[in-house]
Design a protein around this motif. Structure first.
Motif, mmCIF file in Angstrom:
data_model
loop_
_atom_site.group_PDB
_atom_site.id
_atom_site.type_symbol
_atom_site.label_atom_id
_atom_site.label_comp_id
_atom_site.label_asym_id
_atom_site.label_seq_id
_atom_site.Cartn_x
_atom_site.Cartn_y
_atom_site.Cartn_z
ATOM 1 N N ASP A 130 0.816 -1.216 0.000
ATOM 2 C CA ASP A 130 0.000 0.000 0.000
ATOM 3 C C ASP A 130 0.848 1.265 0.000
ATOM 4 O O ASP A 130 0.503 2.252 -0.666
ATOM 5 C CB ASP A 130 -0.935 0.007 1.209
ATOM 6 C CG ASP A 130 -2.031 -1.043 1.103
ATOM 7 O OD1 ASP A 130 -2.252 -1.538 -0.018
ATOM 8 O OD2 ASP A 130 -2.649 -1.368 2.147
ATOM 9 N N VAL A 131 1.951 1.261 0.752
ATOM 10 C CA VAL A 131 2.798 2.456 0.827
ATOM 11 C C VAL A 131 3.468 2.721 -0.517
ATOM 12 O O VAL A 131 3.472 3.849 -1.018
ATOM 13 C CB VAL A 131 3.862 2.308 1.937
ATOM 14 C CG1 VAL A 131 4.829 3.485 1.914
ATOM 15 C CG2 VAL A 131 3.192 2.203 3.301
ATOM 16 N N GLN A 132 4.044 1.692 -1.105
ATOM 17 C CA GLN A 132 4.684 1.846 -2.411
ATOM 18 C C GLN A 132 3.677 2.263 -3.466
ATOM 19 O O GLN A 132 3.942 3.114 -4.311
ATOM 20 C CB GLN A 132 5.367 0.539 -2.822
ATOM 21 C CG GLN A 132 6.580 0.177 -1.986
ATOM 22 C CD GLN A 132 7.125 -1.180 -2.362
ATOM 23 O OE1 GLN A 132 6.373 -2.133 -2.606
ATOM 24 N NE2 GLN A 132 8.434 -1.305 -2.415
ATOM 25 N N ALA A 133 2.477 1.665 -3.439
ATOM 26 C CA ALA A 133 1.453 1.984 -4.431
ATOM 27 C C ALA A 133 1.006 3.432 -4.318
ATOM 28 O O ALA A 133 0.713 4.079 -5.331
ATOM 29 C CB ALA A 133 0.259 1.047 -4.264
ATOM 30 N N ALA A 134 0.952 3.961 -3.120
ATOM 31 C CA ALA A 134 0.525 5.345 -2.936
ATOM 32 C C ALA A 134 1.474 6.305 -3.634
ATOM 33 O O ALA A 134 1.060 7.355 -4.139
ATOM 34 C CB ALA A 134 0.455 5.678 -1.445
ATOM 35 N N ILE A 135 2.766 5.941 -3.700
ATOM 36 C CA ILE A 135 3.759 6.809 -4.336
ATOM 37 C C ILE A 135 3.864 6.512 -5.828
ATOM 38 O O ILE A 135 3.761 7.411 -6.666
ATOM 39 C CB ILE A 135 5.141 6.617 -3.679
ATOM 40 C CG1 ILE A 135 5.084 7.013 -2.201
ATOM 41 C CG2 ILE A 135 6.200 7.451 -4.402
ATOM 42 C CD1 ILE A 135 6.360 6.717 -1.450
ATOM 43 N N THR A 136 4.045 5.246 -6.171
ATOM 44 C CA THR A 136 4.398 4.897 -7.555
ATOM 45 C C THR A 136 3.196 4.694 -8.464
ATOM 46 O O THR A 136 3.368 4.615 -9.682
ATOM 47 C CB THR A 136 5.247 3.611 -7.587
ATOM 48 O OG1 THR A 136 4.482 2.540 -7.023
ATOM 49 C CG2 THR A 136 6.519 3.785 -6.804
ATOM 50 N N VAL A 137 2.004 4.632 -7.913
ATOM 51 C CA VAL A 137 0.811 4.474 -8.750
ATOM 52 C C VAL A 137 -0.116 5.672 -8.606
ATOM 53 O O VAL A 137 -0.419 6.367 -9.583
ATOM 54 C CB VAL A 137 0.054 3.168 -8.405
ATOM 55 C CG1 VAL A 137 -1.224 3.053 -9.231
ATOM 56 C CG2 VAL A 137 0.949 1.955 -8.649
ATOM 57 N N GLN A 138 -0.549 5.949 -7.395
ATOM 58 C CA GLN A 138 -1.557 6.982 -7.195
ATOM 59 C C GLN A 138 -0.979 8.387 -7.380
ATOM 60 O O GLN A 138 -1.475 9.165 -8.201
ATOM 61 C CB GLN A 138 -2.173 6.823 -5.797
ATOM 62 C CG GLN A 138 -2.887 5.485 -5.613
ATOM 63 C CD GLN A 138 -3.156 5.157 -4.158
ATOM 64 O OE1 GLN A 138 -3.133 6.019 -3.287
ATOM 65 N NE2 GLN A 138 -3.405 3.885 -3.882
ATOM 66 N N PHE A 139 0.067 8.727 -6.624
ATOM 67 C CA PHE A 139 0.655 10.060 -6.745
ATOM 68 C C PHE A 139 1.299 10.247 -8.119
ATOM 69 O O PHE A 139 1.187 11.315 -8.728
ATOM 70 C CB PHE A 139 1.683 10.278 -5.642
ATOM 71 C CG PHE A 139 2.374 11.612 -5.711
ATOM 72 C CD1 PHE A 139 1.642 12.793 -5.661
ATOM 73 C CD2 PHE A 139 3.745 11.698 -5.834
ATOM 74 C CE1 PHE A 139 2.272 14.027 -5.731
ATOM 75 C CE2 PHE A 139 4.381 12.922 -5.910
ATOM 76 C CZ PHE A 139 3.643 14.091 -5.848
ATOM 77 N N ARG A 168 14.385 6.703 -4.820
ATOM 78 C CA ARG A 168 15.063 6.536 -3.541
ATOM 79 C C ARG A 168 14.068 6.253 -2.425
ATOM 80 O O ARG A 168 14.355 5.473 -1.519
ATOM 81 C CB ARG A 168 15.899 7.782 -3.219
ATOM 82 C CG ARG A 168 16.854 7.554 -2.041
ATOM 83 C CD ARG A 168 17.863 8.667 -1.921
ATOM 84 N NE ARG A 168 17.227 9.933 -1.568
ATOM 85 C CZ ARG A 168 17.896 11.069 -1.435
ATOM 86 N NH1 ARG A 168 19.210 11.099 -1.669
ATOM 87 N NH2 ARG A 168 17.278 12.184 -1.105
ATOM 88 N N SER A 169 12.877 6.880 -2.515
ATOM 89 C CA SER A 169 11.903 6.701 -1.439
ATOM 90 C C SER A 169 11.351 5.280 -1.400
ATOM 91 O O SER A 169 10.981 4.783 -0.337
ATOM 92 C CB SER A 169 10.760 7.707 -1.587
ATOM 93 O OG SER A 169 10.048 7.477 -2.785
ATOM 94 N N ILE A 170 11.281 4.609 -2.546
ATOM 95 C CA ILE A 170 10.802 3.232 -2.558
ATOM 96 C C ILE A 170 11.932 2.239 -2.825
ATOM 97 O O ILE A 170 11.692 1.061 -3.070
ATOM 98 C CB ILE A 170 9.674 3.043 -3.588
ATOM 99 C CG1 ILE A 170 10.138 3.421 -4.991
ATOM 100 C CG2 ILE A 170 8.451 3.838 -3.200
ATOM 101 C CD1 ILE A 170 9.102 3.147 -6.062
ATOM 102 N N ARG A 171 13.154 2.765 -2.804
ATOM 103 C CA ARG A 171 14.365 1.946 -2.840
ATOM 104 C C ARG A 171 14.465 1.088 -4.094
ATOM 105 O O ARG A 171 14.753 -0.108 -4.049
ATOM 106 C CB ARG A 171 14.474 1.082 -1.571
ATOM 107 C CG ARG A 171 14.499 1.906 -0.291
ATOM 108 C CD ARG A 171 14.701 1.058 0.935
ATOM 109 N NE ARG A 171 16.001 0.405 0.930
ATOM 110 C CZ ARG A 171 17.169 1.011 1.208
ATOM 111 N NH1 ARG A 171 17.198 2.290 1.501
ATOM 112 N NH2 ARG A 171 18.289 0.324 1.191
ATOM 113 N N ILE A 172 14.243 1.712 -5.251
ATOM 114 C CA ILE A 172 14.466 1.058 -6.535
ATOM 115 C C ILE A 172 15.905 1.319 -6.979
ATOM 116 O O ILE A 172 16.358 2.455 -6.979
ATOM 117 C CB ILE A 172 13.485 1.566 -7.607
ATOM 118 C CG1 ILE A 172 12.077 1.037 -7.311
ATOM 119 C CG2 ILE A 172 13.918 1.114 -8.998
ATOM 120 C CD1 ILE A 172 11.048 1.491 -8.309
ATOM 121 N N GLY A 173 16.613 0.261 -7.371
ATOM 122 C CA GLY A 173 17.984 0.411 -7.811
ATOM 123 C C GLY A 173 18.146 0.392 -9.319
ATOM 124 O O GLY A 173 19.048 1.024 -9.857
#
Length: 259
Positions: free
Chosen positions: A65-74, A119-124
């Motif tokens: 849910d946290v990742q989705a809020a940033i990478t999908v919804q926002f 960086r906020s969702i730690r994707i490399g």
């Protein structure tokens, strides 16, 4: 070491068969991931439709849910306009598999867009499967690895490209279709209009390049002007906008997207 040509061994043949059998059913995402994982590992998969001149539509994701809020919804409220994968589609790139690192400006990993999302969702590292749905409509399937994982290799990218026709056809058959209607051009217009009331056309152009992750040298090369001229325009633009940093610029632009 030479790259190895992808072979359809028994395991991959079964994975392709399972993918075909899953078309139109809830089993499709699992079958799709199984086939891709026979080529390379990844930590997350996101499928998104990008209708021409409309906000993106989420088709599938396996995020919490946290990742989705940033990478999908926002993301869909406007920041997608700065995504190198989206910009590659809009810029006329051919369908296929691409590493984000190969598409992004050289300063992308120092950009505020990178800091706010990756960086906020730690994707490399990330690979995008760019699939043309028709005309100017695209579907992008994003494969991402976390910061603790190794980056995608050239061999993995080559093998994804070899099997891309199968992946593309399956995605279009399962997820393709007429998107929901939305106000045409609304967010595209907001990006173009950001600062237009107070910035000169050249200042606005440079600000958009900065938002997309361009450094002063790459912006100068892109526009065919000197680095000194870019710095002058950037200084004047920041002064007119009442900001002093790229972080403030990104925050101001984001508020403009969603306002």
């Amino acid at each position: 070491m030479e790259n190895k040509v992808l072979t359809l061994d028994d395991g991959r043949i079964q994975a392709v068969a399972a993918l075909l059998e899953s078309l139109g059913s809830d089993r499709f995402p699992t079958a799709f991931r199984q086939l891709v994982r026979s080529i390379c590992s990844f930590d997350s998969l996101i499928a998104t439709r990008y209708p021409a001149n409309q906000p993106p539509v989420s088709l599938f994701h396996d995020l919490d849910d946290v990742q989705a809020a940033i990478t999908v919804q926002f993301y869909a409220t406007g920041p997608y306009l700065l995504d190198p994968l989206y910009l590659a589609c809009k810029g006329g790139s051919a369908p296929g598999a691409y590493r984000l690192l190969d598409l992004a400006p050289e300063a992308f990993y120092r950009s505020q867009y990178y800091r706010a999302f990756y960086r906020s969702i730690r994707i490399g590292d990330e690979v995008g499967l760019l699939i043309r749905e028709g005309g100017s409509d695209w579907i992008i399937v994003s494969l991402a690895r976390g910061v603790r994982q190794t980056r995608f290799t050239e061999q993995e990218l080559m093998q994804l490209r070899q099997i891309f026709p199968i992946l593309s056809a399956a995605v279009l058959r399962h997820w393709g279709g007429k998107p929901e209607t939305a106000p045409a051009g609304l967010l595209e217009d907001r990006l173009e209009s950001f600062g237009a009331d107070i910035l000169s056309p050249r200042e606005a152009e440079i600000v958009r390049l900065i938002l997309q992750g361009h450094s002063t040298p790459s912006a100068a090369a892109y526009l065919g002007i000197s680095e000194g001229t870019v710095k002058v325009h950037r200084h004047h633009a920041y002064a007119k906008l009442g900001i002093a940093s790229q972080a403030e610029l990104f925050s101001l632009a984001t508020r403009h997207f969603v306002g």
